[in-house]
Design a protein around this motif. Structure first.
Motif, PDB file in Angstrom:
ATOM      1  N   PHE A   1       6.316   7.776  -2.338  1.00  0.00           N
ATOM      2  CA  PHE A   1       6.071   8.464  -1.071  1.00  0.00           C
ATOM      3  C   PHE A   1       4.608   8.341  -0.644  1.00  0.00           C
ATOM      4  N   ALA A   2       3.695   8.223  -1.634  1.00  0.00           N
ATOM      5  CA  ALA A   2       2.288   7.999  -1.286  1.00  0.00           C
ATOM      6  C   ALA A   2       2.120   6.639  -0.615  1.00  0.00           C
ATOM      7  N   VAL A   3       2.740   5.602  -1.191  1.00  0.00           N
ATOM      8  CA  VAL A   3       2.667   4.266  -0.587  1.00  0.00           C
ATOM      9  C   VAL A   3       3.323   4.275   0.790  1.00  0.00           C
ATOM     10  N   SER A   4       4.458   4.957   0.907  1.00  0.00           N
ATOM     11  CA  SER A   4       5.152   5.028   2.188  1.00  0.00           C
ATOM     12  C   SER A   4       4.264   5.642   3.264  1.00  0.00           C
ATOM     13  N   GLU A   5       3.548   6.708   2.922  1.00  0.00           N
ATOM     14  CA  GLU A   5       2.687   7.364   3.913  1.00  0.00           C
ATOM     15  C   GLU A   5       1.491   6.482   4.273  1.00  0.00           C
ATOM     16  N   ILE A   6       0.930   5.787   3.269  1.00  0.00           N
ATOM     17  CA  ILE A   6      -0.203   4.901   3.550  1.00  0.00           C
ATOM     18  C   ILE A   6       0.226   3.762   4.474  1.00  0.00           C
ATOM     19  N   LEU A   7       1.411   3.198   4.227  1.00  0.00           N
ATOM     20  CA  LEU A   7       1.909   2.130   5.089  1.00  0.00           C
ATOM     21  C   LEU A   7       2.154   2.641   6.512  1.00  0.00           C
ATOM     22  N   THR A   8       2.667   3.867   6.624  1.00  0.00           N
ATOM     23  CA  THR A   8       2.872   4.467   7.947  1.00  0.00           C
ATOM     24  C   THR A   8       1.537   4.635   8.663  1.00  0.00           C
ATOM     25  N   ASN A   9       0.518   5.112   7.940  1.00  0.00           N
ATOM     26  CA  ASN A   9      -0.816   5.262   8.531  1.00  0.00           C
ATOM     27  C   ASN A   9      -1.365   3.916   8.995  1.00  0.00           C
ATOM     28  N   ALA A  10      -1.153   2.875   8.172  1.00  0.00           N
ATOM     29  CA  ALA A  10      -1.656   1.548   8.537  1.00  0.00           C
ATOM     30  C   ALA A  10      -1.018   1.060   9.837  1.00  0.00           C
ATOM     31  N   ALA A  11       0.287   1.299   9.985  1.00  0.00           N
ATOM     32  CA  ALA A  11       0.978   0.870  11.198  1.00  0.00           C
ATOM     33  C   ALA A  11       0.498   1.644  12.423  1.00  0.00           C
ATOM     34  N   LYS A  12       0.200   2.940  12.236  1.00  0.00           N
ATOM     35  CA  LYS A  12      -0.166   3.785  13.379  1.00  0.00           C
ATOM     36  C   LYS A  12      -1.628   3.657  13.773  1.00  0.00           C
ATOM     37  N   HIS A  13      -2.535   3.575  12.782  1.00  0.00           N
ATOM     38  CA  HIS A  13      -3.950   3.783  13.081  1.00  0.00           C
ATOM     39  C   HIS A  13      -4.859   2.591  12.800  1.00  0.00           C
ATOM     40  N   SER A  14      -4.447   1.620  11.991  1.00  0.00           N
ATOM     41  CA  SER A  14      -5.413   0.637  11.494  1.00  0.00           C
ATOM     42  C   SER A  14      -5.681  -0.510  12.461  1.00  0.00           C
ATOM     43  N   GLY A  15      -4.713  -0.830  13.324  1.00  0.00           N
ATOM     44  CA  GLY A  15      -4.851  -2.012  14.158  1.00  0.00           C
ATOM     45  C   GLY A  15      -4.748  -3.306  13.364  1.00  0.00           C
ATOM     46  N   ALA A  16      -4.115  -3.228  12.187  1.00  0.00           N
ATOM     47  CA  ALA A  16      -4.024  -4.388  11.291  1.00  0.00           C
ATOM     48  C   ALA A  16      -2.847  -5.276  11.691  1.00  0.00           C
ATOM     49  N   SER A  17      -2.894  -6.511  11.190  1.00  0.00           N
ATOM     50  CA  SER A  17      -1.768  -7.423  11.369  1.00  0.00           C
ATOM     51  C   SER A  17      -1.047  -7.690  10.052  1.00  0.00           C
ATOM     52  N   ARG A  18      -1.763  -7.463   8.929  1.00  0.00           N
ATOM     53  CA  ARG A  18      -1.159  -7.705   7.619  1.00  0.00           C
ATOM     54  C   ARG A  18      -1.559  -6.605   6.651  1.00  0.00           C
ATOM     55  N   VAL A  19      -0.678  -6.367   5.679  1.00  0.00           N
ATOM     56  CA  VAL A  19      -0.922  -5.376   4.631  1.00  0.00           C
ATOM     57  C   VAL A  19      -0.532  -6.006   3.299  1.00  0.00           C
ATOM     58  N   TRP A  20      -1.330  -5.725   2.292  1.00  0.00           N
ATOM     59  CA  TRP A  20      -1.034  -6.196   0.939  1.00  0.00           C
ATOM     60  C   TRP A  20      -0.900  -4.990   0.021  1.00  0.00           C
ATOM     61  N   VAL A  21       0.154  -4.945  -0.779  1.00  0.00           N
ATOM     62  CA  VAL A  21       0.374  -3.859  -1.739  1.00  0.00           C
ATOM     63  C   VAL A  21       0.448  -4.477  -3.129  1.00  0.00           C
ATOM     64  N   ASP A  22      -0.366  -3.956  -4.030  1.00  0.00           N
ATOM     65  CA  ASP A  22      -0.379  -4.456  -5.404  1.00  0.00           C
ATOM     66  C   ASP A  22      -0.085  -3.298  -6.355  1.00  0.00           C
ATOM     67  N   LEU A  23       0.952  -3.443  -7.179  1.00  0.00           N
ATOM     68  CA  LEU A  23       1.314  -2.428  -8.169  1.00  0.00           C
ATOM     69  C   LEU A  23       1.227  -3.068  -9.551  1.00  0.00           C
ATOM     70  N   ARG A  24       0.528  -2.398 -10.444  1.00  0.00           N
ATOM     71  CA  ARG A  24       0.450  -2.905 -11.815  1.00  0.00           C
ATOM     72  C   ARG A  24       0.212  -1.747 -12.787  1.00  0.00           C
ATOM     73  N   TYR A  25       0.487  -2.003 -14.042  1.00  0.00           N
ATOM     74  CA  TYR A  25       0.313  -0.976 -15.084  1.00  0.00           C
ATOM     75  C   TYR A  25      -0.748  -1.475 -16.054  1.00  0.00           C
ATOM     76  N   GLU A  26      -1.853  -0.719 -16.165  1.00  0.00           N
ATOM     77  CA  GLU A  26      -2.958  -1.114 -17.030  1.00  0.00           C
ATOM     78  C   GLU A  26      -3.525   0.101 -17.733  1.00  0.00           C
ATOM     79  N   ASN A  27      -3.700  -0.023 -19.044  1.00  0.00           N
ATOM     80  CA  ASN A  27      -4.372   1.015 -19.841  1.00  0.00           C
ATOM     81  C   ASN A  27      -3.797   2.404 -19.607  1.00  0.00           C
ATOM     82  N   GLY A  28      -2.463   2.494 -19.601  1.00  0.00           N
ATOM     83  CA  GLY A  28      -1.815   3.786 -19.436  1.00  0.00           C
ATOM     84  C   GLY A  28      -1.847   4.328 -18.023  1.00  0.00           C
ATOM     85  N   MET A  29      -2.190   3.484 -17.051  1.00  0.00           N
ATOM     86  CA  MET A  29      -2.304   3.917 -15.655  1.00  0.00           C
ATOM     87  C   MET A  29      -1.394   3.068 -14.760  1.00  0.00           C
ATOM     88  N   LEU A  30      -0.674   3.743 -13.865  1.00  0.00           N
ATOM     89  CA  LEU A  30      -0.017   3.052 -12.763  1.00  0.00           C
ATOM     90  C   LEU A  30      -1.054   2.921 -11.655  1.00  0.00           C
TER      91      LEU A  30
END
Length: 432
Positions: free
Chosen positions: A341-370
């Motif tokens: 839901f955090a990613v969903s809200e950030i993507l919604t914000n990007a569509a509404k406010h950023s004026g961007a044309s592209r978005v990149w999302v990177d998910l990985r698990y490192e050192n006990g952290m998502l």
């Protein structure tokens, strides 16, 4: 923003000297503190002690801020949370005793006393070496001759600076060599000396075990309260959506079916028309219920995990969105849900406010952290206060001890990074 290795070597000497200069106001605050301590036998010392302690804490917060910014060492404020201030003499005495018995107060004073010496042999040493090297160049070019001309005498390491210095090429060459070595050594060791200084800062300026536990209790209390508030708000939203959507349609369908029951014999044509309307209403109610379920916990998230769930979000997003997921297994369901839901809200914000044309999302698990990074190529300028919802996202993931970092210079790009500590609970069900 991450620095390159070269940038760290270039910037660290100046930062070390800045730490040395910070010792001047800190030492003055320490002198005032110990002066107030000497007056504690009189009531004026009790009155002044809290303000003297807070002044010293303010000065040492400047150290923590810069150590957190300039080194890889992170130092939290170690001070025990203060209860609401009580009025009158009783409140003054209680606050005095509380600050007097707080171990962090005395560790702060230890820092003020010891750091002027420690900083010279750690963070400030590279900068001092570079300054000494520059002084050597000055001696070799003009200052050495001036010292000799006016009858002065000095030493640069083992090199004697006297009246014959400017006429001795061997001594001048030795000065240049020593100066160059000092400057090179200063830049070479600067990052390591800053790291040593950061560890020294963490030992003295960081929280003790007692204050760590107290701060942890306060954080858990705050996040629990925020989680309860968020849950209550979510329940109200679900209730409102059910009441205004599916429930209203189901009630209307019931009334329509009652009307159809009376019209079956009298007006079959009209009954058939109402049945068609009822079928359409049932389809809409089912669609609304499915949307509601997706808002509570999307089926794709439950079935396939956060990697595929975010990819499904990307497919429906108005901007061109690329998702990279490197997760060897699935995080625990509550963490997965909060992250989704955090990613969903950030993507919604990007569509509404950023004026961007592209978005990149990177998910990985490192050192006990998502670790999740969302980057857009928009105009930037996002803040945590500008109504973008980022503060709400921070509170959402804070329930799981997660942290959110924002980098959004004017002109872009905007980079939102989230880290949530978690264990991986089950193997992923599909390749990412």
């Amino acid at each position: 923003m991450n620095e390159t290795r070269l940038q760290r070597h270039v910037r660290s000497p100046g930062r070390g000297l800045a730490f040395m200069l910070l010792g001047i106001p800190a030492t003055l605050a320490g002198l005032w503190f110990i002066t107030v301590i000497s007056m504690i036998t009189s009531f004026i010392g009790v009155l002044l002690f809290p303000s003297a302690t807070m002044l010293m804490r303010t000065q040492l917060d400047a150290y923590r801020t810069r150590i957190n910014k300039w080194t890889n060492v992170k130092i939290e404020r170690p001070y025990l949370p203060e209860p609401p201030e009580e009025p009158g003499l009783n409140g003054i005495v209680k606050r005095f005793v509380r600050l007097l018995t707080d171990p962090a107060t005395w560790r702060d004073y230890l820092w003020v006393v010891a750091d002027p010496v420690v900083v010279i042999f750690t963070a400030a040493l590279p900068g001092l070496l570079i300054l000494y090297g520059l002084w050597g160049y000055a001696l070799a070019t003009f200052a050495g001759g001036m010292i000799g001309h006016y009858g002065g005498s000095d030493w640069y390491t083992w090199i004697h600076i006297d009246g014959g210095y400017d006429r001795d090429p061997e001594r001048i060459a030795s000065t240049v060599v020593v100066a160059t070595v000092c400057i090179a050594a200063g830049f070479a060791i600067a990052p390591k000396m800053m790291a040593v200084y950061g560890r020294w800062g963490k030992v003295i300026l960081g929280p003790t075990r007692k204050s760590e536990l107290a701060l942890r209790v306060r954080h858990l209390t705050e996040t629990r309260s925020e989680a309860v508030d968020a849950s209550a708000a979510e329940l109200r939203r679900i209730e409102r959506d059910l009441h205004d959507g599916a429930q209203a349609r189901l009630v209307a369908m019931g009334m329509t079916l009652g009307a159809i029951e009376h019209l079956l014999d009298k007006d079959p044509e009209k009954a058939r028309f109402l049945l068609a309307e009822t079928r359409a209403s049932s389809a809409k109610a089912l669609h609304e219920l499915r949307d509601l379920v997706r808002g509570i916990h999307p089926p794709v998230l439950a079935d396939r995990g956060i990697g595929d769930a975010v990819k499904a979000l990307a497919l429906d997003h108005p901007l061109k969105t690329e998702v990279t997921a490197d997760l060897p297994a699935r995080p625990e369901p509550p963490v997965e849900s909060a992250a989704y839901f955090a990613v969903s809200e950030i993507l919604t914000n990007a569509a509404k406010h950023s004026g961007a044309s592209r978005v990149w999302v990177d998910l990985r698990y490192e050192n006990g952290m998502l670790r999740i990074t969302v980057t857009d190529d928009g105009r930037g300028g996002a803040t945590m206060e500008g109504g973008t919802g980022l503060r709400g996202i921070e509170r959402r993931i804070g329930t799981f001890d997660g942290v959110l970092a924002l980098s959004s210079p004017v002109g872009g790009p905007t980079i939102v990074t989230m880290e949530l500590p978690c264990a991986l609970s089950s193997p992923k069900t599909s390749p990412s």
